[in-house]
Write an enzyme that holds these catalytic residues in place. Structure first.
Site, PDB file in Angstrom:
ATOM      1  N   ASN A   1      34.095 -23.098 -45.018  1.00  0.00           N
ATOM      2  CA  ASN A   1      35.057 -23.596 -44.022  1.00  0.00           C
ATOM      3  C   ASN A   1      36.411 -22.899 -44.165  1.00  0.00           C
ATOM      4  O   ASN A   1      37.444 -23.559 -44.306  1.00  0.00           O
ATOM      5  CB  ASN A   1      35.253 -25.105 -44.201  1.00  0.00           C
ATOM      6  CG  ASN A   1      34.566 -25.904 -43.116  1.00  0.00           C
ATOM      7  OD1 ASN A   1      34.311 -25.396 -42.031  1.00  0.00           O
ATOM      8  ND2 ASN A   1      34.267 -27.159 -43.412  1.00  0.00           N
TER       9      ASN A   1
ATOM     10  N   LYS B 135      25.079 -20.180 -40.525  1.00  0.00           N
ATOM     11  CA  LYS B 135      25.271 -20.787 -39.202  1.00  0.00           C
ATOM     12  C   LYS B 135      25.789 -19.727 -38.238  1.00  0.00           C
ATOM     13  O   LYS B 135      26.695 -18.972 -38.575  1.00  0.00           O
ATOM     14  CB  LYS B 135      26.301 -21.926 -39.306  1.00  0.00           C
ATOM     15  CG  LYS B 135      25.850 -23.069 -40.171  1.00  0.00           C
ATOM     16  CD  LYS B 135      26.929 -24.157 -40.255  1.00  0.00           C
ATOM     17  CE  LYS B 135      27.914 -23.910 -41.368  1.00  0.00           C
ATOM     18  NZ  LYS B 135      28.943 -24.944 -41.472  1.00  0.00           N
TER      19      LYS B 135
ATOM     20  N   GLY C 163      26.575 -20.344 -34.688  1.00  0.00           N
ATOM     21  CA  GLY C 163      27.038 -20.919 -33.432  1.00  0.00           C
ATOM     22  C   GLY C 163      25.930 -21.037 -32.406  1.00  0.00           C
ATOM     23  O   GLY C 163      24.845 -21.563 -32.705  1.00  0.00           O
ATOM     24  N   ALA C 164      26.178 -20.513 -31.213  1.00  0.00           N
ATOM     25  CA  ALA C 164      25.210 -20.623 -30.118  1.00  0.00           C
ATOM     26  C   ALA C 164      23.924 -19.848 -30.402  1.00  0.00           C
ATOM     27  O   ALA C 164      22.940 -19.984 -29.671  1.00  0.00           O
ATOM     28  CB  ALA C 164      25.841 -20.131 -28.826  1.00  0.00           C
TER      29      ALA C 164
ATOM     30  N   ALA D  67      20.780 -20.676 -36.415  1.00  0.00           N
ATOM     31  CA  ALA D  67      21.042 -20.573 -37.857  1.00  0.00           C
ATOM     32  C   ALA D  67      19.810 -20.037 -38.576  1.00  0.00           C
ATOM     33  O   ALA D  67      18.722 -19.995 -38.003  1.00  0.00           O
ATOM     34  CB  ALA D  67      21.401 -21.961 -38.400  1.00  0.00           C
TER      35      ALA D  67
ATOM     36  N   ASP E  77      30.446 -29.014 -39.168  1.00  0.00           N
ATOM     37  CA  ASP E  77      30.445 -30.185 -40.056  1.00  0.00           C
ATOM     38  C   ASP E  77      29.217 -31.061 -39.762  1.00  0.00           C
ATOM     39  O   ASP E  77      28.563 -31.577 -40.670  1.00  0.00           O
ATOM     40  CB  ASP E  77      31.720 -31.021 -39.853  1.00  0.00           C
ATOM     41  CG  ASP E  77      32.987 -30.205 -40.098  1.00  0.00           C
ATOM     42  OD1 ASP E  77      32.937 -29.254 -40.897  1.00  0.00           O
ATOM     43  OD2 ASP E  77      34.025 -30.514 -39.488  1.00  0.00           O
TER      44      ASP E  77
HETATM   45  N1  LIG Z   1      27.210 -23.358 -28.237  1.00  0.00           N
HETATM   46  C1  LIG Z   1      26.282 -23.914 -29.011  1.00  0.00           C
HETATM   47  N2  LIG Z   1      25.073 -24.215 -28.517  1.00  0.00           N
HETATM   48  C2  LIG Z   1      24.115 -24.777 -29.277  1.00  0.00           C
HETATM   49  N3  LIG Z   1      24.279 -25.064 -30.581  1.00  0.00           N
HETATM   50  C3  LIG Z   1      25.464 -24.776 -31.134  1.00  0.00           C
HETATM   51  C4  LIG Z   1      26.535 -24.195 -30.400  1.00  0.00           C
HETATM   52  N4  LIG Z   1      27.583 -24.025 -31.216  1.00  0.00           N
HETATM   53  C5  LIG Z   1      27.189 -24.501 -32.414  1.00  0.00           C
HETATM   54  N5  LIG Z   1      25.919 -24.943 -32.385  1.00  0.00           N
HETATM   55  C6  LIG Z   1      25.138 -25.506 -33.493  1.00  0.00           C
HETATM   56  O1  LIG Z   1      26.018 -25.899 -34.522  1.00  0.00           O
HETATM   57  C7  LIG Z   1      25.831 -25.067 -35.676  1.00  0.00           C
HETATM   58  C8  LIG Z   1      27.149 -24.783 -36.313  1.00  0.00           C
HETATM   59  O2  LIG Z   1      27.995 -24.113 -35.426  1.00  0.00           O
HETATM   60  P1  LIG Z   1      28.924 -22.922 -35.910  1.00  0.00           P
HETATM   61  O3  LIG Z   1      29.880 -22.688 -34.806  1.00  0.00           O
HETATM   62  O4  LIG Z   1      28.096 -21.805 -36.378  1.00  0.00           O
HETATM   63  O5  LIG Z   1      29.593 -23.577 -37.176  1.00  0.00           O
HETATM   64  P2  LIG Z   1      31.084 -23.597 -37.696  1.00  0.00           P
HETATM   65  O6  LIG Z   1      31.755 -24.663 -36.846  1.00  0.00           O
HETATM   66  O7  LIG Z   1      30.947 -23.973 -39.117  1.00  0.00           O
HETATM   67  O8  LIG Z   1      31.644 -22.234 -37.454  1.00  0.00           O
HETATM   68  C9  LIG Z   1      25.103 -23.841 -35.183  1.00  0.00           C
HETATM   69  O9  LIG Z   1      24.376 -23.235 -36.237  1.00  0.00           O
HETATM   70  C10 LIG Z   1      24.220 -24.444 -34.103  1.00  0.00           C
HETATM   71  O10 LIG Z   1      23.127 -25.109 -34.676  1.00  0.00           O
HETATM   72  O1  LIG Z   2      39.978 -30.037 -41.849  1.00  0.00           O
HETATM   73  C1  LIG Z   2      40.424 -29.074 -41.223  1.00  0.00           C
HETATM   74  O2  LIG Z   2      41.325 -28.355 -41.650  1.00  0.00           O
HETATM   75  C2  LIG Z   2      39.873 -28.717 -39.929  1.00  0.00           C
HETATM   76  O3  LIG Z   2      39.908 -27.583 -39.533  1.00  0.00           O
HETATM   77  C3  LIG Z   2      39.285 -29.805 -39.146  1.00  0.00           C
HETATM   78  C4  LIG Z   2      38.210 -29.432 -38.173  1.00  0.00           C
HETATM   79  O4  LIG Z   2      38.100 -30.530 -37.322  1.00  0.00           O
HETATM   80  C5  LIG Z   2      36.872 -29.251 -38.764  1.00  0.00           C
HETATM   81  O5  LIG Z   2      36.903 -28.547 -39.926  1.00  0.00           O
HETATM   82  C6  LIG Z   2      35.910 -28.672 -37.767  1.00  0.00           C
HETATM   83  O6  LIG Z   2      35.189 -27.628 -38.307  1.00  0.00           O
HETATM   84  P1  LIG Z   2      33.890 -26.985 -37.688  1.00  0.00           P
HETATM   85  O7  LIG Z   2      32.816 -27.983 -37.831  1.00  0.00           O
HETATM   86  O8  LIG Z   2      33.667 -25.776 -38.506  1.00  0.00           O
HETATM   87  O9  LIG Z   2      34.200 -26.700 -36.239  1.00  0.00           O
END
Ligand SMILES: Nc1ncnc2c1ncn2[C@@H]1O[C@H](COP(=O)(O)OP(=O)(O)O)[C@@H](O)[C@H]1O
Ligand SMILES: O=C(O)C(=O)C[C@H](O)[C@H](O)COP(=O)(O)O
Length: 318
Positions: free
Chosen positions: A168, A227, A229-230, A233, A260
């Site tokens: 993170n 991970k 995102g879209a 993973a 998270d």
């Molecule tokens: N646009 C999306 N569409 C579908 N699933 C998503 C999307 N964005 C995130 N996810 C899901 O959430 C997980 C974590 O998102 P990601 O953006 O990689 O994590 P982080 O917030 O830690 O950067 C992805 O591996 C996927 O499973």
């Molecule tokens: O605690 C912090 O400093 C933050 O940045 C809070 C954010 O709400 C989450 O950490 C979201 O994180 P993702 O799930 O990776 O999108």
């Protein structure tokens, strides 16, 4: 009572913009709660895990909001105390039309800064099956918080409590160099790593995902979860690498908190001894559900909701 997961970190008041676009043009915000570890704790609790949180909150109105909220989510609050003289942390979110955005923090100092290694109790740590760490807590005060985390890991290892970690990395909070130094020092203790590709590059200095995975496995990490995102993973274990596409969300409205939520989903499967395939499917589904709801944790689903979305349980609408 044996508990499932414990996490440690700062809780914040989140100011969610009521309009999209650059924050300087947004005049109205909605008060919510947020923070990486707080989101994880809510996610884990909703998925049915007995969840604990170690934190400090300002002895103020915002601190009470967070305390009551977390209690309502069923998170064990026995290790959360109010602190005099330091306000509860706050952050403002910017959300652009496509659901992406930026964070602006007001959390220096944070109430977490009064925490010391002596506040970590062996009797408490040994009650859990797994401790979930993230780089956000470490970034807030790298030297001091590393000592606290090392104390947690020392007790965890003594009692065979597993460790999961999400780097993170928030570059608004610390430099790449500091993040690398601190977080890589912890990798040898990690059982489950849940990271993004960019974070892997910051930690290991390689853009090749294969190389990254190999290096992480070299630290002795059992489950290396990347991970994307879209794009979904992947998970690498001794059995090999499994890639999985993301589920298509109903709509992408706010991507904050997906990671998270994904972490809470994967750890749920890990603690239930599910196959890697099932854990990954479950976590991907949780992530895709989070992005279709505005707010950092509002979209975090309950266990039954994930099963229903996976088609494993019938839903009755009315
Ligand atoms: N646009 C999306 N569409 C579908 N699933 C998503 C999307 N964005 C995130 N996810 C899901 O959430 C997980 C974590 O998102 P990601 O953006 O990689 O994590 P982080 O917030 O830690 O950067 C992805 O591996 C996927 O499973
Ligand atoms: O605690 C912090 O400093 C933050 O940045 C809070 C954010 O709400 C989450 O950490 C979201 O994180 P993702 O799930 O990776 O999108």
């Amino acid at each position: 009572m044996l508990m499932d997961v414990l996490t440690i970190g700062d809780g914040m008041i989140t100011m969610d913009p009521k309009a999209r676009g650059p924050m300087r043009f947004v005049n109205e915000f909605q008060r919510k709660v947020g923070g990486a570890e707080l989101n994880f704790a809510i996610g884990a609790s909703r998925l049915g895990l007995k969840t604990g949180w170690i934190s400090r909150l300002g002895n103020d109105e915002f601190g009470r909001v967070i305390h009551n909220f977390m209690r309502g989510e069923g998170v064990d609050m026995s290790q959360v105390e109010y602190v005099e003289g330091i306000p509860t942390s706050v952050y403002f979110k910017e959300i652009m039309e496509d659901g992406s955005g930026r964070s602006f923090y007001y959390r220096n100092p944070t109430p977490m800064s009064v925490l010391t290694p002596e506040d970590i109790k062996e009797e408490h740590i040994k009650n859990f099956k797994l401790i979930h760490l993230t780089g956000v807590f470490l970034a807030l005060n790298p030297t001091k918080h590393l000592e606290i985390v090392e104390r947690i890991i020392y007790y965890a290892k003594k009692h065979d409590v597993k460790i999961s970690m999400d780097p993170n990395i928030r570059l608004r909070l610390w430099s790449k160099d500091k993040a690398r130094e601190v977080l890589t020092s912890l990798l040898p203790h990690v059982n489950v790593l849940l990271t993004g590709e960019e974070e892997g590059e910051i930690l290991l200095g390689t853009t090749s995902v294969e190389e990254m995975i190999e290096q992480f496995r070299g630290y002795g990490i059992d489950h290396v979860v990347i991970k994307k995102g879209a794009d979904g993973a992947s998970v690498t274990t001794a059995e090999g690498t499994l890639e999985m596409a993301a589920f298509t969300p109903r709509k992408v409205v706010d991507t904050v908190g997906a990671g998270d939520g994904f972490d809470a989903g994967y750890i749920t499967g890990y603690l239930k001894d599910w196959s890697v395939e099932r854990s990954l499917r479950f976590a991907n589904k949780v992530g895709s559900m989070v992005v279709s709801v505005v707010g950092d944790n509002e979209g975090l689903p309950y266990y039954e909701d994930v099963l229903a979305e996976l088609g494993e349980r019938e839903t009755i609408e009315r």
